[in-house]
Motif scaffolding. Structure first.
Motif, mmCIF file in Angstrom:
data_model
loop_
_atom_site.group_PDB
_atom_site.id
_atom_site.type_symbol
_atom_site.label_atom_id
_atom_site.label_comp_id
_atom_site.label_asym_id
_atom_site.label_seq_id
_atom_site.Cartn_x
_atom_site.Cartn_y
_atom_site.Cartn_z
ATOM 1 N N THR A 64 6.165 3.625 -3.069
ATOM 2 C CA THR A 64 4.697 3.600 -3.058
ATOM 3 C C THR A 64 4.137 5.008 -3.167
ATOM 4 O O THR A 64 3.207 5.276 -3.936
ATOM 5 C CB THR A 64 4.193 2.930 -1.768
ATOM 6 N N HIS B 80 1.401 -0.960 7.263
ATOM 7 C CA HIS B 80 2.123 -2.231 7.231
ATOM 8 C C HIS B 80 2.366 -2.694 8.661
ATOM 9 O O HIS B 80 2.849 -1.929 9.494
ATOM 10 C CB HIS B 80 3.458 -2.071 6.496
ATOM 11 N N CYS C 36 -1.828 -4.298 5.566
ATOM 12 C CA CYS C 36 -0.785 -5.137 4.968
ATOM 13 C C CYS C 36 -0.121 -5.998 6.044
ATOM 14 O O CYS C 36 0.598 -5.484 6.902
ATOM 15 C CB CYS C 36 0.255 -4.256 4.268
ATOM 16 N N PRO D 125 5.398 -5.298 0.197
ATOM 17 C CA PRO D 125 5.445 -4.127 -0.696
ATOM 18 C C PRO D 125 6.818 -3.898 -1.312
ATOM 19 O O PRO D 125 6.929 -3.278 -2.373
ATOM 20 C CB PRO D 125 5.069 -2.964 0.231
ATOM 21 N N TRP E 47 2.178 -5.378 -5.570
ATOM 22 C CA TRP E 47 1.650 -4.506 -4.528
ATOM 23 C C TRP E 47 0.958 -3.296 -5.143
ATOM 24 O O TRP E 47 -0.162 -2.947 -4.756
ATOM 25 C CB TRP E 47 2.785 -4.086 -3.603
#
Length: 288
Positions: free
Chosen positions: A55, A110, A134, A269, A276
């Motif tokens: 990410t 997350h 998330c 993710p 995502w």
């Protein structure tokens, strides 16, 4: 390129922050870390900043992404007596933002990291530009949930002989799984450390239960409603956060938005990285 930066958290605890940046382009002028808006990535319980590497790499094209190993996790300190309460985690994240000069920052969290993110945004709106939540519930989970986690930790067949055994147990053999999830096995393989007798968790399961104990019995709707910045709630169809609760969270958020990813569970993710990326880039792109 990944660069470690030590941060001093609440109570003087040493925290490891990780800045993910590509080498500067030849003739490109300022590096991305000098011209990009800050993004702080907060992992969930048992996670680590390294889980955000993919990410962070695509975020680095436009932003300055930093992952934080939260207390008790990764390369950050793991004090035996804590504290591991909500205030400590929020204060640590505030310290990272201020010491690294990330404000106004986009927070991406997350699970437990998402709770830390929205509690921070509610408490210090001056530091936060936007928020991505998330798969974290605002409702109380209760004592039964904590007992289930205690029993689940006890069921781990540690030590694992190999990392392949780690991947297989968490991705296939764990009796709490309804179907195989290879991404889950890979996720847990990253938080194991090799010891003399095999592979064991790099964190203390006792400390993880202590950290969870401080938020699992409470609902967090009031703090959610105090978040003033734009906020995106993301869930997977098979995730822990149900659709009805997620949509209610969006309603409670003053500037809430909703995204759903098909065929994804709690670790969405990593299970559906392309989807995502699409939803997060679309949301952040509208902010900056």
């Amino acid at each position: 390129m990944v660069r470690r930066i030590d941060v001093t958290g609440a109570g003087g605890i040493r925290l490891a922050a990780w800045e993910f940046t590509d080498p500067p382009k030849i003739g490109g002028g300022l590096e991305e870390t000098e011209r990009g808006s800050g993004v702080l990535l907060l992992h969930g319980l048992m996670g680590r900043a390294a889980h955000w590497a993919d990410t962070a790499r695509w975020l680095s094209a436009r932003y300055r992404p930093v992952g934080l190993d939260q207390r008790g996790h990764g390369r950050s300190e793991k004090p035996g007596d804590g504290p591991y309460d909500r205030a400590a985690y929020v204060d640590d994240a505030i310290a990272a933002i201020e010491q690294l000069g990330l404000a106004p920052v986009a927070l991406i969290g997350h699970a437990m990291g998402a709770l830390t993110a929205w509690q921070l945004a509610a408490r210090r709106p001056d530091l936060v530009s936007s928020l991505v939540i998330c798969d974290m519930r605002a409702s109380a989970l209760g004592a039964a949930s904590q007992r289930e986690w205690t029993e689940w930790f006890r069921s781990w067949p540690v030590p694992f002989a190999t990392l392949a055994d780690v991947r297989r147990w968490f991705g296939e053999d764990d009796p709490t799984l309804e179907r195989p999830r290879p991404a889950r096995g890979a996720f847990f393989a990253e938080v194991m450390a090799e010891r003399a007798d095999g592979w064991r968790p790099a964190f203390s399961r006792r400390q993880m239960l202590t950290a969870r104990e401080t938020w699992v019995h409470d609902a967090h709707w009031e703090e959610l409603g105090q978040v003033r910045c734009p906020a995106l709630v993301v869930r997977g169809l098979d995730a822990e956060l149900g659709r009805a609760e997620a949509q209610e969270m969006v309603r409670v958020l003053p500037q809430g938005a909703y995204a759903e990813i098909a065929d994804a569970g709690h670790l969405l993710p990593w299970e559906r990285p392309e989807e995502w990326r699409r939803v997060v880039e679309g949301f952040l792109g509208a902010m900056f």
